[in-house]
Structure formats: structure tokens, C-alpha cells
Design a protein around this motif. Structure first.
Motif, PDB file in Angstrom:
ATOM      1  N   UNK A 210       0.810  -1.218   0.000  1.00 42.81           N
ATOM      2  CA  UNK A 210       0.000   0.000   0.000  1.00 42.81           C
ATOM      3  C   UNK A 210       0.846   1.273   0.000  1.00 42.81           C
ATOM      4  N   UNK A 211       2.132   1.152   0.296  1.00 42.06           N
ATOM      5  CA  UNK A 211       2.987   2.344   0.345  1.00 42.06           C
ATOM      6  C   UNK A 211       4.054   2.321  -0.749  1.00 42.06           C
ATOM      7  N   UNK A 212       3.907   1.438  -1.726  1.00 38.35           N
ATOM      8  CA  UNK A 212       4.906   1.350  -2.793  1.00 38.35           C
ATOM      9  C   UNK A 212       4.958   2.610  -3.650  1.00 38.35           C
ATOM     10  N   UNK A 213       3.841   3.368  -3.668  1.00 41.23           N
ATOM     11  CA  UNK A 213       3.810   4.585  -4.487  1.00 41.23           C
ATOM     12  C   UNK A 213       4.868   5.593  -4.043  1.00 41.23           C
ATOM     13  N   UNK A 214       5.358   5.457  -2.820  1.00 38.91           N
ATOM     14  CA  UNK A 214       6.307   6.436  -2.300  1.00 38.91           C
ATOM     15  C   UNK A 214       7.625   6.387  -3.064  1.00 38.91           C
ATOM     16  N   UNK A 215       8.099   5.186  -3.394  1.00 40.24           N
ATOM     17  CA  UNK A 215       9.401   5.071  -4.046  1.00 40.24           C
ATOM     18  C   UNK A 215       9.306   4.717  -5.528  1.00 40.24           C
TER      19      UNK A 215
END
Length: 310
Positions: A210-215
Motif C-alpha cells: 500500500x505504500x509502494x507509491x512512495x518510491x
């Protein structure tokens, strides 16, 4: 609408009054003679329509009042007066579209200062973002976006570029150049401590989706940054401060810094590099879009006057 207060030394009051009389956007001009305590002088007050404020301030600066006296502008939400209504109607343009450059310079200049408060908010935001990464919580990352104060210096960079203000560029650049490394260093210490005491599992962090968009950097990283920068500068110049919350939520600056720290602690250098690139892309996109909005708005109103005050 603005409430204008001008401290005028003896001998320049008539020129100030004449300047205000020539402005169709000014109303309720009041003269208080001999009341200024800081040096002999008078005080002139007036109600000024937002769309006329920049012209009024520029005229007062041409009279050197900003150096030998003082100019204060204070936003007023509600004024009940037919004279004020006529002044707003007579002033060219619309108040919502007016850019008051001195107000914008003062606002961005204050927010660009590398203060302890700025550093504290940025550090707390980065730590909060790292918590969102290790817990796979987009909600926590959104919270970190809102807490982060970095849009202030980024907006100051845009204003400094458009107005060619080297002092503003240096101040904002220093705030970012010092702020992010210090915040990331503190976040690294917190992350190392959390890993040591077993507060998060390495495998769980690396498998979080769910937080892969950050990198993950892609075309939309720049697109979103450009849109956010444009919206943010529109909000600042039109006094629509509520819209800034949406800007804070949309840009991946603080979350990228937090993820870069967690990835570095875990030895995931590809993800760390991706997060750093995400951070840089977002900051560049915000500054470019914000500067573009200022250039377009200045051309639209035909404002080519240089600012004479510092």
C-alpha cells in the motif's frame, strides 16, 4: 479588503493623502496628525480593495514611505459600508484574482525561515512517515504529508525566482538543505532503535504494497507535483488557505524522505534511491509549477513593476 495603516513623517502626509485619493479602490481615508510615537509624524488609515492593494503599496513605496515611515496591511473579512462596496466595484479586476506581491513576499519569507519550529515539524513529519512505512499504513503517511511544512520554502523558491530575490532563494534553499538532512538523520536514529527493539519486521516492511507509491517514480510523479504546485500557489495568492490541505496530501515529499531512511536502514538501496528521486522530482515540479502560475498571473494583470522594498 485590507485595512491600511501608514506612518508618515512630517512633510510627506499630503503626498500620501493625494496618492490614496487617486486610487479608486481606496475608501474611508482617515488622518491622525501627530500621533506617531516613533518619530514625529502622522498616521493615515484607509480601507483598500484587495485588487487595488498592490498599486497602493507600490505608490507608497515610490514615496519612500516604507523606509522613512511604515506601511501595514491587514486583511479584513467583513466590512459593512456602501463606500467600500463602491471602491471594490470601481477597482480594476477581481479581488480573488489579485496578487498582492508584498503580502506574498512577507508570507513566503516568513515560512521560508530555517527556524527551530520548521525543523521540528519537518522532523516529526519524517518520523511519522517512517511509521507509516513500517506499519504499511497509507493513513499515517497522509498524516505525515499534512504535518510537513516544506511547501512554505518551496513556494518561497518560486517567488524568489519570479521576483529575482536572491535573499529569498538563499533563505528557502537553506531551510530545505538543512531541514531534510537533519530530519532524515533523526528519523534514521528512531528507525534503528525501533528495529533493535523489534517494533517492526523486515519481511513485513519489504512486502508492504500500500505504500509502494512512495518510491515508485513515474510520469505521474511529476504530473502530480506540477498540479500540486500550481494549486498551492493559486491558494496562496488568492487567500484560499483551505485549499492548501489538498496540496499537502497530494505531494510525496516527506513520505519519500521517510521511506528513503527506512530503506537505507534495511539496506534496500534501490528503494532508497527511488525515494530520493521521488523527493527531488516532487520538489522541482512544485517549484516550477508555482513559478509558472506567478508568471502567468503577473502577465495577466500587466504587473511589470519591480518591488522597491526589501
Amino acid at each position: 479588503m485590507f485595512h491600511l495603516r501608514v506612518i508618515v513623517p512630517n512633510g510627506r502626509t499630503d503626498a500620501v493623502l493625494e496618492a490614496l485619493r487617486r486610487q479608486v479602490g481606496a475608501a474611508h481615508v482617515v488622518l491622525l496628525r501627530g500621533v506617531a510615537m516613533d518619530g514625529a509624524g502622522d498616521v493615515v488609515e484607509a480601507a483598500v480593495a484587495r485588487e487595488a492593494a498592490d498599486a497602493v503599496v507600490a505608490e507608497l513605496c515610490r514615496l519612500d514611505v516604507d523606509h522613512v515611515g511604515g506601511i501595514t496591511l491587514e486583511a479584513v473579512d467583513t466590512v459593512l459600508s456602501d463606500a467600500v462596496d463602491r471602491a471594490e466595484h470601481a477597482a480594476p479586476g477581481d479581488g480573488a484574482d489579485a496578487v498582492v506581491w508584498e503580502e506574498l513576499l512577507a508570507k513566503t519569507g516568513e515560512e521560508a525561515k530555517p527556524s527551530v519550529t520548521f525543523q521540528a515539524f519537518l522532523t516529526l513529519a519524517c518520523v511519522l512517515a517512517s511509521v507509516g512505512v513500517v506499519t504499511n499504513s497509507p493513513v499515517t503517511i497522509v498524516g505525515a504529508m499534512i504535518v510537513g511544512p516544506e511547501f512554505g520554502p518551496l513556494a518561497a523558491l518560486a517567488v524568489g525566482l519570479v521576483r529575482r530575490r536572491g535573499d529569498l532563494l538563499r533563505r528557502a534553499g537553506l531551510a530545505l538543505a538543512l531541514g531534510f538532512p537533519v530530519a532524515m538523520l533523526v528519523t534514521a536514529g528512531v528507525t534503528v532503535l525501533a528495529e533493535f527493539v523489534g517494533l517492526f519486521d523486515r519481511t513485513a516492511v519489504l512486502s508492504a504494497h500500500q505504500v509502494e507509491f512512495v518510491y515508485q517514480v513515474g510520469p505521474y510523479s511529476l504530473i502530480v507535483a506540477l498540479l500540486a504546485g500550481a494549486a498551492g500557489m493559486l491558494a496562496m495568492t488568492s487567500a484560499k488557505s483551505a485549499a492548501l490541505v489538498g496540496v499537502f496530501v497530494s505531494v510525496t515529499t516527506v513520505p519519500a524522505a521517510g521511506y528513503a531512511v527506512v530503506a537505507a536502514v534495511l539496506g534496500e538501496w534501490d528503494r532508497c534511491l527511488g525515494s530520493v528521486v521521488q523527493l527531488v522530482v516532487n520538489m522541482i515540479g512544485i517549484v516550477l509549477a508555482a513559478a509558472g502560475v506567478l508568471l502567468l498571473r503577473r502577465r495577466r494583470v500587466g504587473d511589470d513593476r519591480p518591488l522597491v522594498s526589501g
